[in-house]
Scaffold this active site. Sequence first.
Site, PDB file in Angstrom:
ATOM      1  N   ILE A  60      22.803   2.714 -23.813  1.00  0.00           N
ATOM      2  CA  ILE A  60      23.871   3.947 -24.474  1.00  0.00           C
ATOM      3  C   ILE A  60      24.901   4.613 -23.564  1.00  0.00           C
ATOM      4  CG2 ILE A  60      22.844   6.212 -25.012  1.00  0.00           C
ATOM      5  CD1 ILE A  60      20.144   5.414 -26.572  1.00  0.00           C
ATOM      6  N   ARG A  95      28.842  12.493 -25.718  1.00  0.00           N
ATOM      7  CA  ARG A  95      29.668  11.768 -25.514  1.00  0.00           C
ATOM      8  C   ARG A  95      30.620  11.157 -27.085  1.00  0.00           C
ATOM      9  NH1 ARG A  95      33.649   8.630 -22.534  1.00  0.00           N
ATOM     10  NH2 ARG A  95      32.633   5.862 -23.400  1.00  0.00           N
ATOM     11  N   THR A 119      -0.718  -5.885 -13.191  1.00  0.00           N
ATOM     12  CA  THR A 119       0.974  -5.901 -13.487  1.00  0.00           C
ATOM     13  C   THR A 119      -0.381  -5.823 -15.493  1.00  0.00           C
ATOM     14  OG1 THR A 119      -0.420  -8.570 -14.093  1.00  0.00           O
ATOM     15  CG2 THR A 119       0.821  -7.530 -11.925  1.00  0.00           C
ATOM     16  N   GLU A 145      -1.249  -1.504  -9.882  1.00  0.00           N
ATOM     17  CA  GLU A 145      -2.453  -1.425 -10.792  1.00  0.00           C
ATOM     18  C   GLU A 145      -2.968  -1.954 -11.631  1.00  0.00           C
ATOM     19  OE1 GLU A 145      -3.827   2.895 -10.790  1.00  0.00           O
ATOM     20  OE2 GLU A 145      -2.044   3.672  -8.979  1.00  0.00           O
ATOM     21  N   ILE A 176       0.929  -1.404  -0.139  1.00  0.00           N
ATOM     22  CA  ILE A 176       0.104  -0.068   0.170  1.00  0.00           C
ATOM     23  C   ILE A 176       0.992   0.942   0.362  1.00  0.00           C
ATOM     24  CG2 ILE A 176      -1.733   1.341   0.915  1.00  0.00           C
ATOM     25  CD1 ILE A 176      -2.424  -1.588  -0.099  1.00  0.00           C
ATOM     26  N   THR A 177       0.693   1.997  -1.317  1.00  0.00           N
ATOM     27  CA  THR A 177       1.412   3.057  -0.638  1.00  0.00           C
ATOM     28  C   THR A 177       0.582   4.358   0.471  1.00  0.00           C
ATOM     29  OG1 THR A 177       1.439   3.490  -3.668  1.00  0.00           O
ATOM     30  CG2 THR A 177       1.783   5.296  -1.928  1.00  0.00           C
TER      31      THR A 177
END
Length: 380
Positions: free
Chosen positions: A337, A268, A365, A363, A157-158
């Site tokens: 990358i 890069r 899968t 919420e 539970i958030t």
Amino acid sequence: MDFKTNELTLQVAESAKEFAVKHIKPHLMEWDESQEFPVHIFKELGKLGMMGVLVPEKYGGTGLGYFEYSAIIQEIAKVCGSIGLSVAAHNSLCTGHILMFGSEEQKMKYLPKLATAEYIGAWGLTEPNTGSDAGNMKTTAVKDGDKWIINGAKSWITHGKTGDVAVVMCRTGEPRAKNNATAFIVDRGTSGFSGGKKENKLGMRASETAEMIFDNCIVSDSQRIGTVGEGFKQAMKILDGGRISIAALSLGIAKGAYEAAVQYAKERHQFDQPIANFQSIAFKLADMATKIQAAELLIDQACDLKMRGLPLTKESAIAKYYSSEIAVEISTDAVQIFGGYGYTKDFPVEKFYRDSKLCTIGEGTSEIQKLVISREVLRG
């Protein structure tokens, strides 16, 4: 369908972006390492109206729509998925449930405090042994006069420990029976209601995920949301909107990883030129850009349906499924990358990589989304 971004949405997005860069970015790795849930950040977001985005002004919210809501989550998630996740869960689950199904008295009591983040909200459906199998939940509520006695536990539970108020689905009928669940509002501090184990997670580490435990927790019948037996139906409708939230969260993470990869590829140098000049890198960026644009359109479609009050079960599931999967793909490519640097915590893409995976699980899968989509397709 015209998805041209209006001025209000652009202004809201810019405000969220500025806040995230100024107040979240300098501390995100510190919070990630320590798993600190920075409550003060959400209080500040509450002052900006971003914790009550969809709540009408008469209840203390900003009364904005789903396009603005999606933009806010995306901009925050481009910087930190954890904070984006908590903003999404607070707005769409706990606050959204009370807004959509609560009585006028319940709305007046709770929404002004939730909309300003005076209260942090939690929402309890998942249990230790009933994730996708929510119809077989073990948490029960038994009627006793004008009160209900709740026993059981909710997991994953958030804001399960820190939340000031929770909307909790409890079984009020026989297991697997039709209409066997009811939703209740439970205030932190109610006797018998406590927070349990806090999960030690791979990603989204600054968003608190914990158990909620109910041991003979007694609540008044006035805390019941809607009719007895309607809880699961309510939850499914809440998840339709919640899937837009997670799709937007996924897209924000994908955009953050993509933008970091583009910048790095230009800076890069190998063999006396930017690595962006090499087709192997340029084609990865092209694939990333294509996936992001497709996800944007799917989310916009779901937002449009939501704003027009039209059915969106299939479209929100498609948006959530696709966006969450491409978030994982794009963040994986971003790490590639960056090469060895992408595997270190000195660069942002490893965190996007870790955070992205939760989006394919929370919420509903990806497998559940495919189940929802296929049912809707075959229903026709």
